[in-house]
Design a protein around this motif. Sequence first.
Motif, short mmCIF file in Angstrom:
data_model
loop_
_atom_site.label_atom_id
_atom_site.label_comp_id
_atom_site.label_asym_id
_atom_site.label_seq_id
_atom_site.Cartn_x
_atom_site.Cartn_y
_atom_site.Cartn_z
N ASN A 1 0.79 -1.22 0.00
CA ASN A 1 0.00 0.00 0.00
C ASN A 1 0.83 1.27 0.00
OD1 ASN A 1 -2.85 -0.76 -0.02
ND2 ASN A 1 -2.30 -1.87 1.82
N VAL A 2 2.09 1.17 -0.38
CA VAL A 2 2.91 2.38 -0.47
C VAL A 2 2.30 3.28 -1.55
CG1 VAL A 2 5.17 3.26 -1.12
CG2 VAL A 2 4.99 1.21 0.27
N ASP A 3 2.16 4.53 -1.22
CA ASP A 3 1.59 5.51 -2.16
C ASP A 3 2.40 5.50 -3.46
OD1 ASP A 3 0.59 7.67 -3.50
OD2 ASP A 3 0.70 9.05 -1.80
N ARG A 4 1.74 5.10 -4.57
CA ARG A 4 2.50 4.97 -5.80
C ARG A 4 2.98 6.32 -6.33
NH1 ARG A 4 0.27 3.21 -10.40
NH2 ARG A 4 -1.17 4.69 -11.30
N ARG A 5 2.34 7.38 -5.86
CA ARG A 5 2.81 8.71 -6.27
C ARG A 5 4.18 9.01 -5.68
NH1 ARG A 5 0.07 13.17 -5.13
NH2 ARG A 5 0.16 12.45 -3.00
N LEU A 6 4.40 8.52 -4.45
CA LEU A 6 5.71 8.73 -3.84
C LEU A 6 6.78 7.98 -4.61
CD1 LEU A 6 5.14 8.54 0.04
CD2 LEU A 6 5.16 10.51 -1.47
N VAL A 7 6.45 6.76 -5.04
CA VAL A 7 7.42 5.97 -5.79
C VAL A 7 7.68 6.66 -7.14
CG1 VAL A 7 7.85 3.74 -6.87
CG2 VAL A 7 6.71 3.84 -4.65
N ALA A 8 6.61 7.12 -7.79
CA ALA A 8 6.77 7.81 -9.08
C ALA A 8 7.65 9.04 -8.91
CB ALA A 8 5.39 8.19 -9.62
N SER A 9 7.39 9.78 -7.85
CA SER A 9 8.16 10.99 -7.58
C SER A 9 9.64 10.65 -7.38
CB SER A 9 7.61 11.63 -6.32
OG SER A 9 7.53 13.00 -6.48
N ALA A 10 9.90 9.61 -6.62
CA ALA A 10 11.28 9.21 -6.36
C ALA A 10 11.98 8.82 -7.67
CB ALA A 10 11.32 8.03 -5.38
N ARG A 11 11.24 8.16 -8.56
CA ARG A 11 11.84 7.80 -9.84
C ARG A 11 12.13 9.04 -10.66
NH1 ARG A 11 8.44 3.78 -13.05
NH2 ARG A 11 10.34 3.65 -14.30
N SER A 12 11.21 10.01 -10.63
CA SER A 12 11.42 11.26 -11.36
C SER A 12 12.59 12.06 -10.82
CB SER A 12 10.16 12.13 -11.30
OG SER A 12 9.40 11.94 -12.46
#
Lengths: 258, 280
Positions: free
Chosen positions: A148-159
Amino acid sequence: MKVIRCLIRGCSVLSCVALWQLASSLHANLGVITFRNVPPPTEVVESALALLKSPKLLAHVGSSLWRVFAGYGAAAVAGVAFGFAIGRSRAAGDLLLPPLELLRPIPAVAWIPLSILIFPSSELSMIFITFIGALFPIILNTIHGVANVDRRLVASARSLGGTSTAILFEVVLPAAAPSIVTGLAIGMGTSWFCLVTAEMISGQFGIGYYTWEAYTLQNYADIIVGMLIIGVLGMGSSWLLTTFGQALMPWRRAVETR
Amino acid sequence: MNIRVADDLTHAVGCIDVTHVSISLGEEAEAFEAVSDLSFAVTPGEFVCILGPSGCGKSTLLGAVAGHLKIGGGQLTVDGKPVLGPSPDRGIVFQQHTLFPWKRVRDNVAFGPKMRGVGKQERRRAADQILQLVGLSGFEHFYPSQLSGGMQQRVEIARVLINRPRVLLMDEPFGALDAQTRNMMQEVLLDIWTEIPTTTVFVTHDIDEALFLADRIVVMSARPGRIVEDLRLPFARPRVSDLVTDVEFVRLKRHVRGLLRQPEKAPQLARLDPLGVQEA
């Protein structure tokens, strides 16, 4: 106001103890339950003091603590590792989850006879029961947290240039931390529960064994001393866990004290 | 190293080329084309606002430029290179902040340099510097949850700009703020943009916001999103809040509103976001 409330609470506890004292000294028979064989608090305190002075206490508490440390420790490591694998990778989930789901409904205590057969020593079988008891809550909560990790946080980290390894440690792990700590706390409770049961059945030494032995030897006051020690140990270990969790997640406190 | 180092300094960066791009969202039976056959270009240094109704695919397009969504057809390049995935070269700011709750403001901002392997001392100094630029000196030790919405978005912008991206992509970044904070943030953004000139694509459905910020407005229609008009704004910079009462501003606003007017019974489409999920 606060003082008065504390006073009321203290009185409440004291009056319970007083009622117990009264009931056991009168050998009260209430129909459904009887206090005929229940020692009064004064006797319990005496036994507790005697136990405190004897070297037996350290041996019993020490061996229980060691079993919990070993079984629960192994469950914490395995549970978090499995939880991460299952939560992060679909292949790992397909491979590992079905057998775990099949075993999960079996209460840890039901494993006792089989584990005595499987393991060479009763010591190992008790550690195993402690392990099984803690394993499932830790795995399930870790999976829940990781998935349930916020996928927006993961996307942001990748960006921002984060590699998969960096994202695992910098984003997924801290994001799942509250869930993992919840799992660890629940697991701590169940692992004490399982340990005490296992010790009653197959133990030599250990606080569960001490409590059961007191019953068979008709040292009734010691039963209650054993119960109290189990309570204190359980409380102490969950306190340790909460403190540890708070130290690990200072940002959670920042939210509360905003 | 994703950061441009060897780039010829005389050569301006931040050129976006969108040619006949289509993007499909959703799985199998529920798949639909959010963007179809869209073409436009952004020149280096430009501040472009994409304006359009909810669900027109403007955020989807932004997500594709950021590298979070795969394009189904056409070509999408930034400075001549096709977009293959997310990169610190293409920084994105979302409507809701995506700061890491467990990192203090300074460490949030220093995340990009950390990923590049910049030393602790150096990246912290860089973070403090850019935090000063966005007006958040003194908040380095705060956790994101201790900041107001406007401050959180400032940190978010700082965290992206510390990487000196070729393009800055913003998806309704002030959409969740109250009107007063939003106006203030628009001015803050223009100040930052003057200090760190970066090609910016700013998605919004707020006409005033687009007119106030942009060099150029690309107006899109409802799904399937098409470009209705490509408008170059005549307003000089630096811009001040009085601009909104300017005669030409009001005229353009009326004009754009006319472009965006939808038939009465048009269905209200769900908002799409740059990661492709439809928000509830």
